[in-house]
Motif scaffolding. Structure first.
Motif, PDB file in Angstrom:
ATOM      1  N   ALA A 142      58.247  -6.190  44.118  1.00  0.00           N
ATOM      2  CA  ALA A 142      57.031  -6.116  43.466  1.00  0.00           C
ATOM      3  C   ALA A 142      56.574  -4.605  43.398  1.00  0.00           C
ATOM      4  CB  ALA A 142      56.167  -6.791  44.389  1.00  0.00           C
ATOM      5  N   ILE A 143      57.055  -3.724  44.246  1.00  0.00           N
ATOM      6  CA  ILE A 143      56.794  -2.292  43.801  1.00  0.00           C
ATOM      7  C   ILE A 143      57.216  -1.939  42.398  1.00  0.00           C
ATOM      8  CG2 ILE A 143      56.965   0.099  44.858  1.00  0.00           C
ATOM      9  CD1 ILE A 143      57.587  -1.017  47.315  1.00  0.00           C
ATOM     10  N   ALA A 144      58.518  -2.201  42.248  1.00  0.00           N
ATOM     11  CA  ALA A 144      59.173  -1.964  40.901  1.00  0.00           C
ATOM     12  C   ALA A 144      58.434  -2.368  39.675  1.00  0.00           C
ATOM     13  CB  ALA A 144      60.507  -2.152  40.900  1.00  0.00           C
ATOM     14  N   LEU A 145      57.884  -3.587  39.924  1.00  0.00           N
ATOM     15  CA  LEU A 145      56.872  -4.668  38.930  1.00  0.00           C
ATOM     16  C   LEU A 145      55.866  -3.775  38.761  1.00  0.00           C
ATOM     17  CD1 LEU A 145      57.198  -7.059  37.365  1.00  0.00           C
ATOM     18  CD2 LEU A 145      56.098  -8.422  39.078  1.00  0.00           C
ATOM     19  N   ILE A 146      55.058  -3.455  39.754  1.00  0.00           N
ATOM     20  CA  ILE A 146      53.759  -2.762  39.611  1.00  0.00           C
ATOM     21  C   ILE A 146      53.839  -1.375  38.952  1.00  0.00           C
ATOM     22  CG2 ILE A 146      51.854  -1.586  40.857  1.00  0.00           C
ATOM     23  CD1 ILE A 146      52.419  -3.872  43.065  1.00  0.00           C
ATOM     24  N   GLU A 147      54.981  -0.716  39.393  1.00  0.00           N
ATOM     25  CA  GLU A 147      54.927   0.413  38.686  1.00  0.00           C
ATOM     26  C   GLU A 147      55.486   0.389  37.297  1.00  0.00           C
ATOM     27  OE1 GLU A 147      54.299   3.340  39.650  1.00  0.00           O
ATOM     28  OE2 GLU A 147      53.976   2.919  41.860  1.00  0.00           O
ATOM     29  N   ARG A 148      56.235  -0.531  36.874  1.00  0.00           N
ATOM     30  CA  ARG A 148      56.543  -0.795  35.534  1.00  0.00           C
ATOM     31  C   ARG A 148      55.465  -1.318  34.735  1.00  0.00           C
ATOM     32  NH1 ARG A 148      61.379  -0.931  32.583  1.00  0.00           N
ATOM     33  NH2 ARG A 148      62.283  -0.591  34.673  1.00  0.00           N
ATOM     34  N   LEU A 149      55.102  -2.516  35.156  1.00  0.00           N
ATOM     35  CA  LEU A 149      53.742  -2.977  34.174  1.00  0.00           C
ATOM     36  C   LEU A 149      52.529  -2.394  34.371  1.00  0.00           C
ATOM     37  CD1 LEU A 149      54.561  -6.783  34.988  1.00  0.00           C
ATOM     38  CD2 LEU A 149      55.312  -5.383  32.932  1.00  0.00           C
ATOM     39  N   ARG A 150      52.073  -1.776  35.734  1.00  0.00           N
ATOM     40  CA  ARG A 150      50.827  -0.967  36.090  1.00  0.00           C
ATOM     41  C   ARG A 150      49.717  -1.741  35.663  1.00  0.00           C
ATOM     42  NH1 ARG A 150      52.686   3.786  37.024  1.00  0.00           N
ATOM     43  NH2 ARG A 150      50.799   4.952  37.185  1.00  0.00           N
ATOM     44  N   ARG A 175      48.193  -4.551  38.036  1.00  0.00           N
ATOM     45  CA  ARG A 175      48.136  -5.160  39.529  1.00  0.00           C
ATOM     46  C   ARG A 175      47.391  -6.433  39.444  1.00  0.00           C
ATOM     47  NH1 ARG A 175      46.111   0.383  42.100  1.00  0.00           N
ATOM     48  NH2 ARG A 175      45.073   0.258  40.307  1.00  0.00           N
ATOM     49  N   LYS A 176      46.151  -6.251  38.554  1.00  0.00           N
ATOM     50  CA  LYS A 176      45.140  -7.698  38.505  1.00  0.00           C
ATOM     51  C   LYS A 176      45.938  -8.857  38.091  1.00  0.00           C
ATOM     52  CE  LYS A 176      41.502  -8.104  36.090  1.00  0.00           C
ATOM     53  NZ  LYS A 176      40.052  -7.799  35.782  1.00  0.00           N
ATOM     54  N   ARG A 177      46.869  -8.507  36.835  1.00  0.00           N
ATOM     55  CA  ARG A 177      47.351  -9.696  36.258  1.00  0.00           C
ATOM     56  C   ARG A 177      48.699 -10.184  37.353  1.00  0.00           C
ATOM     57  NH1 ARG A 177      48.052 -10.579  31.048  1.00  0.00           N
ATOM     58  NH2 ARG A 177      47.007  -8.542  30.541  1.00  0.00           N
ATOM     59  N   ILE A 178      49.257  -9.201  37.978  1.00  0.00           N
ATOM     60  CA  ILE A 178      50.316  -9.723  39.052  1.00  0.00           C
ATOM     61  C   ILE A 178      49.598 -10.489  40.000  1.00  0.00           C
ATOM     62  CG2 ILE A 178      52.024  -8.894  40.449  1.00  0.00           C
ATOM     63  CD1 ILE A 178      52.549  -6.452  38.546  1.00  0.00           C
ATOM     64  N   CYS A 195      54.745 -18.220  50.256  1.00  0.00           N
ATOM     65  CA  CYS A 195      54.767 -16.957  50.798  1.00  0.00           C
ATOM     66  C   CYS A 195      55.235 -15.953  50.095  1.00  0.00           C
ATOM     67  CB  CYS A 195      55.324 -16.967  52.369  1.00  0.00           C
ATOM     68  SG  CYS A 195      54.299 -18.328  53.408  1.00  0.00           S
ATOM     69  N   ALA A 196      56.275 -16.291  49.240  1.00  0.00           N
ATOM     70  CA  ALA A 196      57.166 -15.237  48.467  1.00  0.00           C
ATOM     71  C   ALA A 196      56.096 -14.577  47.356  1.00  0.00           C
ATOM     72  CB  ALA A 196      58.267 -15.708  47.919  1.00  0.00           C
ATOM     73  N   LEU A 197      55.437 -15.664  46.592  1.00  0.00           N
ATOM     74  CA  LEU A 197      54.586 -15.356  45.786  1.00  0.00           C
ATOM     75  C   LEU A 197      53.372 -14.409  46.083  1.00  0.00           C
ATOM     76  CD1 LEU A 197      54.800 -18.172  43.205  1.00  0.00           C
ATOM     77  CD2 LEU A 197      55.653 -15.924  42.873  1.00  0.00           C
ATOM     78  N   GLY A 198      52.914 -14.734  47.355  1.00  0.00           N
ATOM     79  CA  GLY A 198      51.785 -14.275  47.974  1.00  0.00           C
ATOM     80  C   GLY A 198      52.164 -12.691  48.393  1.00  0.00           C
ATOM     81  N   ALA A 199      53.506 -12.587  48.723  1.00  0.00           N
ATOM     82  CA  ALA A 199      53.632 -11.191  49.064  1.00  0.00           C
ATOM     83  C   ALA A 199      53.840 -10.331  47.990  1.00  0.00           C
ATOM     84  CB  ALA A 199      55.060 -11.355  49.689  1.00  0.00           C
ATOM     85  N   VAL A 200      54.205 -10.901  46.750  1.00  0.00           N
ATOM     86  CA  VAL A 200      54.267 -10.202  45.541  1.00  0.00           C
ATOM     87  C   VAL A 200      52.697  -9.965  45.161  1.00  0.00           C
ATOM     88  CG1 VAL A 200      54.534 -10.079  42.987  1.00  0.00           C
ATOM     89  CG2 VAL A 200      56.341 -11.167  44.539  1.00  0.00           C
ATOM     90  N   GLY A 201      51.763 -10.829  45.089  1.00  0.00           N
ATOM     91  CA  GLY A 201      50.449 -10.704  44.848  1.00  0.00           C
ATOM     92  C   GLY A 201      49.448  -9.573  45.696  1.00  0.00           C
ATOM     93  N   GLY A 202      50.132  -9.764  47.057  1.00  0.00           N
ATOM     94  CA  GLY A 202      49.524  -9.020  48.094  1.00  0.00           C
ATOM     95  C   GLY A 202      49.792  -7.559  47.829  1.00  0.00           C
ATOM     96  N   CYS A 203      51.044  -7.279  47.380  1.00  0.00           N
ATOM     97  CA  CYS A 203      51.400  -5.904  47.212  1.00  0.00           C
ATOM     98  C   CYS A 203      50.541  -5.364  46.082  1.00  0.00           C
ATOM     99  CB  CYS A 203      52.735  -5.862  46.791  1.00  0.00           C
ATOM    100  SG  CYS A 203      53.378  -4.141  46.497  1.00  0.00           S
ATOM    101  N   ALA A 204      50.324  -6.048  44.833  1.00  0.00           N
ATOM    102  CA  ALA A 204      49.440  -5.751  43.834  1.00  0.00           C
ATOM    103  C   ALA A 204      47.937  -5.531  44.344  1.00  0.00           C
ATOM    104  CB  ALA A 204      49.608  -6.354  42.565  1.00  0.00           C
ATOM    105  N   TRP A 205      47.470  -6.594  45.046  1.00  0.00           N
ATOM    106  CA  TRP A 205      46.348  -6.475  45.576  1.00  0.00           C
ATOM    107  C   TRP A 205      45.646  -5.389  46.459  1.00  0.00           C
ATOM    108  CZ3 TRP A 205      41.728  -9.362  45.233  1.00  0.00           C
ATOM    109  CH2 TRP A 205      40.863  -9.277  46.438  1.00  0.00           C
ATOM    110  N   SER A 219      47.405  -2.312  46.633  1.00  0.00           N
ATOM    111  CA  SER A 219      47.227  -1.114  45.726  1.00  0.00           C
ATOM    112  C   SER A 219      45.815  -1.111  45.108  1.00  0.00           C
ATOM    113  CB  SER A 219      48.194  -0.921  44.949  1.00  0.00           C
ATOM    114  OG  SER A 219      48.110   0.112  44.053  1.00  0.00           O
ATOM    115  N   TRP A 220      45.510  -2.462  44.226  1.00  0.00           N
ATOM    116  CA  TRP A 220      44.302  -2.429  43.623  1.00  0.00           C
ATOM    117  C   TRP A 220      43.087  -1.975  44.560  1.00  0.00           C
ATOM    118  CZ3 TRP A 220      42.957  -7.777  41.314  1.00  0.00           C
ATOM    119  CH2 TRP A 220      41.797  -7.732  40.837  1.00  0.00           C
ATOM    120  N   MET A 221      42.770  -2.609  45.630  1.00  0.00           N
ATOM    121  CA  MET A 221      41.707  -2.616  46.403  1.00  0.00           C
ATOM    122  C   MET A 221      41.747  -1.096  47.122  1.00  0.00           C
ATOM    123  SD  MET A 221      40.089  -5.188  46.526  1.00  0.00           S
ATOM    124  CE  MET A 221      40.705  -5.419  44.802  1.00  0.00           C
TER     125      MET A 221
END
Length: 505
Positions: free
Chosen positions: A70-78, A80-83, A120-130, A132-134
């Motif tokens: 998720a870190i790499a995904l966030i840094e690539r797409l930038r 966070r809300k969409r993720i 839980c796995a998708l929640g972890a991906v979303g939580g990583c973006a969430w 950083s966003w907050m």
């Protein structure tokens, strides 16, 4: 609608923070109806053994490893809300699948575990973006109060939703078709609330992430930065040991109450609700103290209280009188709820506070991965050791014999889950030792923090109370109150004397 914004006005930010509180009402309704005690009860209803229950308790933590990609995904797409929104939508659709589990026959338990894994796995991906966003959306000087307010209203909602779940289970007989329908209804309602939560999140503003050197966005390079930060590394070590300590025993509270002490789910849910009430009452004070002093100072008070309560659960099996035992467990859950409020708020906030702006995703993900491994392995180890402890018993008996007879003055018998609670408390003490090495600006000592906790608690109950008898609950022994007052006056006298000397000099 899901794209980040280069500029966010003060009005937009305030509306976003208001929606942050509203969103918690729905996301925590989802959690109250589908996780914790309800999920454990659901698994027991479907015939799960201790190992399966331990696995279900471990999945929310082990799936935090999904934050690595998720870190790499966030840094690539930038974005966070969409993720966060998309992962939330697809993850919470799994709750609809779990609602069908009671009617799936032999596939019920495998389906429940698989759906929980995906959720839980998708929640972890979303939580990583969430997270950083907050970190970039919430003002740092108001972070504690904002998240305390969010958690306060969320706790009230969880309380009401938990009460509804308790009634649904109370009105349906165990192992009945009606109980199947009750669990299906709870998970269907949780799915609907979760999807509405995602819609609210989509309407909150996201600040655009600051530009960084693209060469430094490699996953290993991102993880190396927080691990190279000495103070943050100390924090990670504390969080890892703490999560292992508390998750070694707490996921099995429901099993302990149902199988060892023989309570039905109504009593279990009632104790859970009592804990949530205490959590809601204590949250505002913890948030205020965290902002005024430091999150570490809050942990130095809340965490030891939590450890004492976990160890105290072993006392439930030592009390023969049913009324006294229930009163003991009720008191423990009240104190535990208040302690959990402080621990949860402070551990989340201290990780946010010690993460540099713009790099919170990698810092928080590194913390989440380490704590996930620790917290996820603990209930699995607990589940595997259940059969070992189930056939062992430790008795301590003290007797006095004289011509008039034999007098037993001590009788302590530990068995089964009692060992878990005591081992968990010992591990928690080591975690507190690790906390002592973490540094945070504004921290104060434990004794001073205790005085502030007492002050805030007395003030809160005084404001909310309209009954003189309730105010008496805040009264401490008179000698303790006098000691605190004398110390305060002593400090004031010395402060004035020092000020006078500085003026004359």
């Amino acid at each position: 609608m899901l794209a980040p914004q280069a500029d966010i006005s003060d009005a937009e930010r305030e509306r976003g923070l208001q929606r942050l509180v509203i969103e918690a009402l729905f996301s925590n309704t989802t959690a109250a109806l589908t996780t914790g005690v309800v999920l454990t009860a659901f698994a027991i209803h479907l015939g799960a053994n201790n190992s399966t229950i331990g696995l279900l308790a471990a999945l929310p933590f082990l799936t935090q490893l999904a934050q690595l990609p998720a870190i790499a995904l966030i840094e690539r797409l930038r974005q966070r809300k969409r993720i966060a929104v998309l992962s939330s939508v697809f993850g919470r659709l799994m709750l609809g699948v779990m609602a069908l589990a009671p009617f799936a026959g032999s596939l019920a338990l495998p389906g429940l575990v698989t759906a929980t894994l995906v959720l839980c796995a998708l929640g972890a991906v979303g939580g990583c973006a969430w997270n950083s966003w907050m970190r970039d959306l919430a003002p740092e000087d108001r972070m504690g109060r904002i998240f305390a307010r969010r958690t306060f209203y969320a706790t009230i909602t969880s309380l009401l939703a938990g009460l509804g779940a308790a009634l649904a289970l109370e009105w349906t007989p165990e192992r009945s078709q009606a109980r199947d329908l009750a669990f299906a209804g709870l998970y269907a309602a949780g799915c609907a609330a979760g999807l509405y939560s995602a819609w609210i999140v989509a309407r909150m503003p996201e600040p655009r992430m600051p530009d960084v050197d693209r060469r430094a966005t490699h996953l290993l390079a991102q993880l190396r930065r927080p691990l190279g930060d000495l103070n943050f590394r100390r924090l990670i070590l504390f969080l890892g040991t703490w999560q292992f300590a508390i998750n070694f025993a707490t996921p099995f509270f429901t099993v302990y109450l149902v199988r060892q002490l023989g309570y039905d789910m109504t009593v279990v849910m009632g104790l859970s609700i009592a804990s949530q009430i205490a959590n809601a009452v204590a949250l505002r004070n913890w948030g205020t103290l965290a902002d005024r002093y430091a999150n570490k100072s809050v942990l130095l008070v809340a965490a030891p209280l939590y450890i004492v309560c976990i160890a105290g659960m072993a006392g439930g099996s030592q009390i023969a009188d049913p009324a006294m035992r229930l009163a003991w467990l009720g008191a423990l859950h009240l104190f535990m709820g208040a302690a959990v409020a402080g621990v949860t708020l402070a551990t989340a906030n201290i990780a946010l506070k010690l993460s540099p702006r713009g790099e919170a995703a990698s810092y928080l993900a590194a913390s989440a991965v380490v704590t996930a491994l620790a917290a996820g392995s603990a209930p699995i180890a607990g589940g595997l050791l259940a059969d070992f402890f189930a056939v062992r018993r430790l008795e301590l008996v003290g007797r006095w014999t004289d011509p008039e007879g034999v007098f037993t003055y001590l009788s302590l018998a530990l068995s089964n889950w009692d060992f878990y609670f005591l081992l968990s408390a010992v591990l928690g003490l080591y975690a507190l030792h690790r906390l002592g090495h973490v540094e945070e600006a504004g921290e104060i000592g434990r004794q001073e923090m205790l005085r502030q906790v007492v002050k805030e608690t007395r003030g809160s109950i005084h404001n909310f109370s309209t009954v003189t008898g309730l105010k008496a609950l805040t009264e401490f022994p008179s000698n303790l109150v006098r000691e605190m007052q004398v110390r305060q006056r002593y400090r004031q006298i010395h402060r004035k004397r020092d000020e006078g000397r500085s003026r004359s000099g």
